[in-house]
Design a protein around this motif. Structure first.
Motif, short mmCIF file in Angstrom:
data_model
loop_
_atom_site.label_atom_id
_atom_site.label_comp_id
_atom_site.label_asym_id
_atom_site.label_seq_id
_atom_site.Cartn_x
_atom_site.Cartn_y
_atom_site.Cartn_z
N VAL A 87 52.27 34.10 40.79
CA VAL A 87 50.89 33.87 41.22
C VAL A 87 50.24 35.19 41.63
CG1 VAL A 87 49.44 32.76 42.97
CG2 VAL A 87 51.34 31.50 41.94
N LYS A 88 50.94 35.99 42.43
CA LYS A 88 50.40 37.27 42.86
C LYS A 88 50.20 38.22 41.68
CE LYS A 88 49.33 40.48 45.90
NZ LYS A 88 48.07 40.40 46.70
N GLY A 89 51.15 38.21 40.74
CA GLY A 89 51.04 39.07 39.57
C GLY A 89 49.84 38.72 38.70
N ILE A 90 49.62 37.44 38.50
CA ILE A 90 48.46 36.99 37.71
C ILE A 90 47.16 37.45 38.37
CG2 ILE A 90 47.15 34.91 37.07
CD1 ILE A 90 49.91 33.62 36.46
N TYR A 91 47.11 37.33 39.68
CA TYR A 91 45.92 37.79 40.42
C TYR A 91 45.69 39.28 40.19
CZ TYR A 91 42.83 38.78 44.37
OH TYR A 91 41.77 39.19 45.15
N ARG A 92 46.76 40.07 40.25
CA ARG A 92 46.64 41.52 40.10
C ARG A 92 46.21 41.90 38.67
NH1 ARG A 92 50.15 44.20 44.02
NH2 ARG A 92 50.02 46.08 42.73
N VAL A 93 46.79 41.24 37.68
CA VAL A 93 46.44 41.55 36.28
C VAL A 93 44.98 41.23 36.02
CG1 VAL A 93 46.82 40.88 33.88
CG2 VAL A 93 48.78 41.31 35.36
N LEU A 94 44.53 40.04 36.44
CA LEU A 94 43.15 39.65 36.19
C LEU A 94 42.16 40.52 36.96
CD1 LEU A 94 43.46 35.77 36.07
CD2 LEU A 94 42.92 37.30 34.19
N LYS A 95 42.55 40.94 38.16
CA LYS A 95 41.67 41.82 38.92
C LYS A 95 41.48 43.15 38.22
CE LYS A 95 40.91 43.43 43.65
NZ LYS A 95 41.45 43.46 45.04
N MET A 114 53.46 43.43 33.22
CA MET A 114 52.07 43.64 32.83
C MET A 114 51.30 44.34 33.95
SD MET A 114 51.26 40.00 31.02
CE MET A 114 52.48 39.27 29.93
N VAL A 115 51.61 43.97 35.20
CA VAL A 115 50.96 44.63 36.34
C VAL A 115 51.20 46.13 36.27
CG1 VAL A 115 50.95 44.90 38.85
CG2 VAL A 115 51.06 42.60 37.84
N PHE A 116 52.45 46.54 36.07
CA PHE A 116 52.78 47.96 36.04
C PHE A 116 52.23 48.64 34.78
CE2 PHE A 116 55.79 46.66 39.29
CZ PHE A 116 55.71 47.71 40.18
N PHE A 117 52.11 47.90 33.70
CA PHE A 117 51.58 48.47 32.46
C PHE A 117 50.08 48.69 32.55
CE2 PHE A 117 50.17 48.50 28.06
CZ PHE A 117 51.13 49.26 27.44
N ILE A 118 49.36 47.70 33.09
CA ILE A 118 47.89 47.71 33.08
C ILE A 118 47.31 48.40 34.31
CG2 ILE A 118 45.84 46.24 33.16
CD1 ILE A 118 47.52 44.15 31.56
N GLU A 119 47.83 48.02 35.49
CA GLU A 119 47.22 48.49 36.73
C GLU A 119 47.74 49.86 37.15
OE1 GLU A 119 48.22 47.27 41.07
OE2 GLU A 119 46.85 45.73 40.32
#
Length: 213
Positions: free
Chosen positions: A134-142, A184-189
């Motif tokens: 849930v937290k990861g999805i929030y971070r990716v979309l942000k 994905m968080v580490f790749f994108i953000e």
């Protein structure tokens, strides 16, 4: 009755999504809902799947019987272990990856041989990975679509299918996907591509389907 309960769940789900989209549910309110669901359902019985019992017995095979779960089958323990009676696929060796089995060993060990404590430990693993997803999805979309992160978080976190299969049944798919989301968080953000690929490889090591990512 079953269809009615599912209909109620999805009705509530859609109502919350509408309120979230309208801005009447804040990030703090949504997290309170998610945490309340997690605390309540970690104690629930995995009524819709037998897989969690197989996870438990695989760990027991390693730690108590000192056997390789890829070389023995649960049926061989039928006369000495009552757990086999609540399992399915007892005529086959373990279908789970070494990484998942390794992760499951502390859950068995810290259950101190008590079935209910071990079951709750495995449910706690599912809850932790659910919250991470849930937290990861929030971070990716942000990062990729600012303004949609709250709705996207609610779409995943409150979906009855996700709740039942992850928080109630305790399937290890949630661990596989949580790790994939954080890759994905580490790749994108964070632009840390090596760490991203390493996490994705862990996800594949947890359960093979995310190799297609």
């Amino acid at each position: 009755m079953y269809v009615g309960i599912l209909g109620l769940f999805y009705g509530l789900y859609l109502a919350v999504l509408r309120k979230t989209r309208a801005g009447t549910i804040t990030i703090h309110s949504l997290w309170r809902i998610v945490l309340c669901l997690s605390v309540v359902l970690v104690l629930s019985y995995p009524a819709f799947s037998y897989d969690i019992f197989n996870y438990m017995f695989t760990a027991k095979t390693v730690l108590l019987y000192h056997k390789n779960p890829y070389e023995v089958i649960p049926m061989q323990f039928l006369s000495i272990d009552p757990w086999v009676g609540v399992m399915r696929w007892i005529h086959l060796p373990s279908a789970y990856t070494p990484l998942w089995i390794t992760l499951s060993l502390p859950a068995y060990f810290f259950g101190f041989g008590t079935f209910l404590l071990i079951l709750w430990n495995f449910k706690i693993i599912a809850v932790v990975f659910y919250l991470l997803a849930v937290k990861g999805i929030y971070r990716v979309l942000k990062a990729v679509e600012p303004g949609s992160e709250l709705v996207g978080m609610a779409v995943f976190a409150l979906n009855p299918l996700i709740i039942i299969e992850s928080l109630v049944s305790g399937h290890n798919d949630i661990a596989m996907m949580a790790i994939a989301v954080w890759s994905m968080v580490f790749f994108i953000e964070k632009k840390q591509r090596f760490l991203s690929w390493w996490l994705l490889s862990l996800s594949v090591g947890m359960k093979l389907m995310t190799i297609f990512l």
